[in-house]
Design an enzyme around this catalytic site. Structure first.
Site, mmCIF file in Angstrom:
data_model
loop_
_atom_site.group_PDB
_atom_site.id
_atom_site.type_symbol
_atom_site.label_atom_id
_atom_site.label_comp_id
_atom_site.label_asym_id
_atom_site.label_seq_id
_atom_site.Cartn_x
_atom_site.Cartn_y
_atom_site.Cartn_z
ATOM 1 C CB CYS A 170 -0.988 -0.046 1.163
ATOM 2 S SG CYS A 170 -2.489 0.851 0.771
ATOM 3 C CG HIS B 276 -3.622 -3.683 3.041
ATOM 4 N ND1 HIS B 276 -2.620 -3.205 3.868
ATOM 5 C CD2 HIS B 276 -4.257 -2.603 2.549
ATOM 6 C CE1 HIS B 276 -2.654 -1.885 3.878
ATOM 7 N NE2 HIS B 276 -3.635 -1.490 3.092
ATOM 8 C CD GLU C 81 -1.309 -6.272 5.195
ATOM 9 O OE1 GLU C 81 -1.030 -6.535 4.006
ATOM 10 O OE2 GLU C 81 -1.548 -5.117 5.598
HETATM 11 N N1 GLN Z 1 -2.063 6.878 2.528
HETATM 12 C C1 GLN Z 1 -2.141 6.080 1.351
HETATM 13 C C2 GLN Z 1 -3.487 6.198 0.668
HETATM 14 O O1 GLN Z 1 -4.438 6.630 1.253
HETATM 15 C C3 GLN Z 1 -1.829 4.622 1.637
HETATM 16 C C4 GLN Z 1 -2.836 3.942 2.503
HETATM 17 C C5 GLN Z 1 -2.348 2.652 3.080
HETATM 18 O O2 GLN Z 1 -1.161 2.384 3.102
HETATM 19 N N2 GLN Z 1 -3.238 1.841 3.617
HETATM 20 O O3 GLN Z 1 -3.628 5.838 -0.464
#
Ligand code: GLN
Length: 541
Positions: free
Chosen positions: A381, A507, A509
């Site tokens: 992410c 994600h 994970e």
């Molecule tokens: N801050 C980034 C976004 O909003 C990444 C979010 C995250 O890592 N969950 O896209």
């Protein structure tokens, strides 16, 4: 008829109610029952999505996009229970539902009160996970007995047995039996008080699970049984597990918990099969190699902030017979001290998700270090967004490239907001959330490890790779390894001339299990194991 198990906690918080509930769910599933898990949280936030990791640890995301308590991560790792929006309710949500009903006039002029309206709403929420084909619902009540804010939940579960029949409900109370050094003995009084409080509100626990650092002997158990009005066999020890959380279900079986629950609820079950679980613990105890992985994040010092990531790393370690030392490195420390000093000894570097500018330059530095030194890298992410920023600046030559999250006026907004996100002002539940399908490039490491062209992974972010830059990046050998189904969004980037450099917008994970390590974590850890093996000096040289 669905049976209900309610798990409450007493004496102190952080007793491991989530893990214990997940373990109970797992044991019942492995006796052939269909189990559903649910957590009720007494705080007023509608969900934990807006809470800081310092307050609440990780926000766990489900397929349906709900942002939930991290205990639901334990539920998914230990069981096959299908989790949905109905698996986690907070006081905030319960009140919101009741207030919306009141505004619609559904209470027909009545005064709306905690009892019966809030408690009815709680009972209905519990009922939502029961139903055809579900043998047992396990509902964990967050917080500690005695907290003002958990009272309506406890009252609701008391009433629940009146409606559903006591024979269909089981109350399990988890308490602490502390060891007092000065007295050189375990103390049962806090447990007595906690059970006393439960009984005051009309709940007589059926089973007590006692967390303790020392063995609970028969006389301790007799005392607890007598004072707490619980039969002696129903006082179960749960000793601290220093080695691994995956030992918890096995130790509960040793103390007969699964038999006890089955007997108390009159459930017809098959025999318990734990062979694969014992096998994974065996692998955990007998590693063939030892590697170290650095997790470089803004909240590295907080042990629960990247909970599912640490678990997913361990799962891949078990698969590859590797013991993994995880170094939690604060990204701001990388900014101050430089990557060489903090990261040189690691066999793999992982940069997790996050929000806000603080520490992002340290993440970019760490990623550059991983790329240039050929250290296996997994970006998740924000970790992927930082990898794109690093590549833009240092490989493509786009000076000052950044995400518009951190620099609105960057000359090269390589990560930016989608149009549909631009006018959103509410913070809660408004991100790109939940399971979405991606299509993989068949010429990629990701495809090699997933073994499938179409994958489904969970998202939680607002910002995206800016497609304007796609060709420029590809011209510099960045592989777009996965995109959303209509090819509109970049989901995975990889570097080919690197042992393992994979960064994903989703994600992974959240979908790793101890018995089934996630393909990307597995590939990442294998690359780290290979790195250490290839750098090892042969014994006889
Ligand atoms: N801050 C980034 C976004 O909003 C990444 C979010 C995250 O890592 N969950 O896209």
């Amino acid at each position: 008829m669905t049976k209900h198990i309610f798990v409450t906690g007493g004496v102190v918080s952080s007793l491991g109610k989530g893990l214990t509930s997940a373990s109970i769910g797992m044991l019942l599933e492995r006796r052939g029952l269909t189990v559903r898990m649910q957590k009720l949280d007494p705080y007023i936030n509608v969900d934990p999505g807006t809470m800081s990791p310092y307050q609440h640890g990780e926000v766990y995301v489900l397929d349906d996009g709900s942002e939930t308590d991290l205990d639901l991560g334990h539920y998914e790792r230990f069981t096959n229970s299908q989790l949905t929006r109905n698996s986690n309710f907070t006081t905030g949500q319960i009140y919101q539902n009741v207030i919306e009903k009141e505004r619609r006039g559904e209470f027909l002029g009545k005064t709306v009160q905690v009892i019966p309206h809030i408690t009815n709403e709680i009972k209905q929420s519990i009922g939502k996970v029961a139903g055809d084909g579900v043998d047992v619902v396990i509902t964990e009540i967050g917080g500690t007995v005695g907290d003002i804010e958990s009272q309506p939940f406890l009252e609701a579960i008391r009433q629940f047995a009146l409606d559903a029949g006591k024979e269909n409900c089981l109350y399990i109370h988890l308490t602490l039996v502390p060891y007092l050094k000065a007295a050189a003995e375990l103390k049962t009084k806090p447990t007595q008080h906690s059970v006393g409080q439960l009984r005051q509100i009309g709940i007589q626990p059926d089973i007590l699970i006692c967390r303790t650092e020392r063995e609970l002997n028969a006389s301790d158990r007799e005392k607890i049984a007598l004072f707490c009005n619980v039969p002696f066999p129903n006082v179960i020890e749960e000793r601290d597990k220093d080695f691994s959380i995956y030992e918890v279900p096995l130790s509960l079986v040793e103390h007969g918990l699964d038999n006890l629950i089955v007997k108390e609820l009159g459930l017809a079950t098959s025999t318990l099969d734990l062979d694969d679980w014992r096998d994974l613990l065996h692998r955990l105890r007998n590693p063939e190699t030892e590697i170290s992985i650095a997790v470089v994040g803004k909240y590295a010092e907080h042990k629960d902030a990247y909970k599912s990531i640490y678990e997913a790393i361990d799962h891949a370690g078990m698969e590859h017979h590797a013991q993994i030392r995880i170094g939690r490195i604060q990204s701001e420390a990388v900014e101050r001290e430089g990557p060489e000093r903090l990261l040189a000894g690691y066999d793999g570097i992982l940069v997790p998700g996050g929000f806000g500018e603080r520490g992002t330059e340290g993440k970019v530095d760490a990623i550059r270090f991983a790329r240039e030194r050929n250290i296996p890298f997994l970006g998740i992410c924000l970790g992927m967004q930082c990898a794109v920023i690093e590549f833009a600046r240092n490989v493509v030559g786009l000076n000052g490239a950044n995400s518009t999250e951190f620099d609105k006026d960057t000359p090269h907004p390589v990560i930016c907001l989608l149009d549909e996100q631009k006018n959103i002002t509410d913070k809660g539940g408004t991100m790109r959330l939940g399971a979405q399908t991606s299509e993989l490039n068949t010429d990629s490491k990701s495809f090699e490890w997933y073994g499938n062209r179409m994958i489904s992974e969970r998202h939680r972010h607002r910002y995206e790779f800016n497609n304007v830059y796609r060709q420029q990046f590809q011209a510099h050998n960045l592989t777009i390894a996965g995109t959303s189904e209509n090819d509109s969004l970049v989901e995975i980037v990889e570097l080919t001339d690197h042992p393992w450099f994979v960064a994903v917008q989703f994600h992974p994970e959240f979908k790793s299990k101890p018995t089934e390590s996630h393909p990307l974590f597995s590939g990442f850890i294998q690359a780290a194991v290979r790195r250490i093996k290839s750098s090892a000096v042969p014994q006889n040289s």
